[in-house]
Motif scaffolding. Structure first.
Motif, PDB file in Angstrom:
ATOM      1  N   UNK A 282       0.869  -1.327  -0.178  1.00  0.00           N
ATOM      2  CA  UNK A 282       0.099   0.129  -0.008  1.00  0.00           C
ATOM      3  C   UNK A 282       0.790   1.285  -0.077  1.00  0.00           C
ATOM      4  N   UNK A 283       1.937   1.354   0.945  1.00  0.00           N
ATOM      5  CA  UNK A 283       2.616   2.377   0.763  1.00  0.00           C
ATOM      6  C   UNK A 283       3.820   2.321  -0.493  1.00  0.00           C
ATOM      7  N   UNK A 284       3.830   1.541  -0.950  1.00  0.00           N
ATOM      8  CA  UNK A 284       4.514   1.514  -2.292  1.00  0.00           C
ATOM      9  C   UNK A 284       3.558   2.180  -3.428  1.00  0.00           C
ATOM     10  N   UNK A 285       2.417   2.086  -3.440  1.00  0.00           N
ATOM     11  CA  UNK A 285       1.636   2.851  -4.386  1.00  0.00           C
ATOM     12  C   UNK A 285       1.294   4.290  -3.855  1.00  0.00           C
ATOM     13  N   UNK A 286       1.565   4.421  -2.647  1.00  0.00           N
ATOM     14  CA  UNK A 286       1.247   5.807  -2.215  1.00  0.00           C
ATOM     15  C   UNK A 286       2.515   6.692  -2.654  1.00  0.00           C
ATOM     16  N   UNK A 287       3.650   6.065  -2.391  1.00  0.00           N
ATOM     17  CA  UNK A 287       5.036   6.721  -3.023  1.00  0.00           C
ATOM     18  C   UNK A 287       4.796   7.019  -4.489  1.00  0.00           C
ATOM     19  N   UNK A 288       4.158   6.038  -5.199  1.00  0.00           N
ATOM     20  CA  UNK A 288       4.205   6.181  -6.943  1.00  0.00           C
ATOM     21  C   UNK A 288       3.322   7.490  -7.117  1.00  0.00           C
ATOM     22  N   UNK A 289       2.230   7.667  -6.308  1.00  0.00           N
ATOM     23  CA  UNK A 289       1.359   8.534  -6.261  1.00  0.00           C
ATOM     24  C   UNK A 289       2.042   9.876  -5.762  1.00  0.00           C
TER      25      UNK A 289
END
Length: 420
Positions: A282-289
């Motif tokens: 989930x935080x991987x996706x947040x870093x991408x955003x």
């Protein structure tokens, strides 16, 4: 051992064991399930049912301890070959065993449902020991009550309710520290504090099985003063433990940060405690955003979960509150808006200050929604005053050019505010 096994087989509590297990599991899964997959949180969750099992066992122990007096067997036991304290210890231990059996079942279930999602490690023994200590302490208190007031109904009920009320009012982390409600990975139980609570429970057990013999009407050939010494010693030890508990500081203390936290591969890096591994996708996706935000927004290079950098600035710290990624996104949004805007200074008038603050509020809410990939969760309330979170949630579905135009207007309002 043979007598102990007979006590277990004949204990009426054996019929209550399924109910105790059901109570444990109901408390374990009835409060929440966000703890699944995080070992410290699962350990704390497995410990919470002791708050309910303990008072139940206090009531039962009070009823059980008074049976000898109610049935008129005091003289026979006093004249028997076995010491009275051994008989009482067997009876009390049987009650504790049933309570710990239900408690252990809940802990094993918590471990089983967490195993697939959790990272390295297992249940933290400190939390489990704290729950077991509470169960032993409540049982001992009930046993003491039953020996002094051998009632078959009213006193056991009063004892159980009194234990429950005392725990609710004074037993929590801000009081006696006999139970906790959560287990954040940056916090651990203090070994000395845990030892004091265990010693208190053992002192209560010793007092329960060996009360002041003279006051119970028999001395077994021992002088009255020496007959009181074991009980006096138990009371002194219990008092010393209580004094230590309230003077030695909180039970939960800051945990040493790991040398290598768990961080995303995408930039900006978002670093977690290793125990929070289940949140890494989930935080991987947040870093991408964050990396996809308009170029006008500047992000810190690294964000840290709370506690990972205790001796550094905490402007980039975030916390995972009850498994909510919104809290992570909200903390990151504030850091990004601070990095992307001029340092604060008082506006030249109140109207300008209000416009700038509203721009901050709206911008932070939009950033949090963008980073999390959704709006504020429905089960969370509050937020910046004057901001419609439902509209913000719809806004992140707009075309990118429209979102950028909206956000840049808020940035212009902030940057264009003149200082006094």
């Amino acid at each position: 051992m043979k007598i102990f096994l007979i006590e277990l087989r004949r204990s009426p509590l054996r019929w209550w064991l399924p109910l105790l297990i059901a109570l444990d599991l109901a408390v374990l899964f009835g409060r929440a399930r966000w703890w699944v997959g995080v070992w410290p949180q699962a350990s704390a969750a497995a410990q919470v049912p002791s708050f309910y099992i303990g008072p139940f066992l206090a009531a039962y122990a009070s009823w059980s301890a008074g049976r000898t007096h109610r049935l008129g067997f005091e003289d026979q036991i006093a004249a028997g070959s076995k010491s009275r304290w051994k008989i009482e210890l067997i009876r009390l231990s049987a009650t504790v065993v049933f309570g710990l059996a239900a408690y252990s079942t809940g802990a094993l279930v918590a471990a089983a449902v967490s195993f697939d999602d959790a990272g390295a490690g297992f249940l933290w023994p400190g939390y489990l020991l704290l729950g077991g200590t509470l169960i032993v302490l409540c049982t001992a208190v009930g046993h003491i009550t039953g020996r002094w007031f051998p009632s078959s109904s009213s006193i056991p009920v009063i004892c159980g309710l009194a234990c429950f009320a005392a725990l609710a009012m004074m037993g929590g982390p801000s009081g006696a520290g006999l139970f906790v409600l959560s287990g954040a990975p940056d916090i651990e139980l203090d070994a000395q504090g845990l030892a004091l609570r265990l010693a208190l429970a053992l002192a209560a057990v010793a007092l329960a099985v060996q009360p002041p013999r003279v006051l119970n009407g028999y001395s077994e050939g021992t002088a009255k003063l020496s007959a009181r010494l074991p009980a006096v010693g138990c009371v002194v030890l219990a008092a010393a433990c209580l004094a230590g508990m309230f003077s030695s500081g909180p039970l939960r203390v800051a945990r040493q940060a790991p040398r290598a936290p768990l961080c995303t591969t995408a930039e900006p890096k978002i670093c977690l405690w290793p125990e929070e591994e289940k949140y890494l996708p989930q935080v991987e996706d947040m870093a991408r955003r964050v990396s996809e935000l308009p170029s006008k927004f500047k992000s810190p290079a690294v964000f840290y979960e709370e506690g990972l950098q205790r001796n550094a600035s905490n402007d980039t710290d975030f916390s995972i509150l009850e498994g909510s990624m919104w809290e992570v996104a909200n903390g990151m949004s504030i850091s990004i808006s601070r990095t992307s805007t001029p340092p604060y200074c008082p506006a030249e008038n109140n109207a300008a200050e209000d416009r700038r603050m509203m721009a901050y509020f709206e911008l932070n809410s939009w950033l949090a929604a963008r980073i999390s990939g959704a709006g504020q969760p429905a089960n969370m309330h509050g937020g910046p005053p004057g901001v419609d979170q439902r509209e913000i949630a719809k806004m992140i579905e707009w075309p990118e050019v429209d979102q950028e135009s909206w956000a840049l207007k808020r940035l212009d309002t902030i940057e264009g505010t003149r200082c006094e």
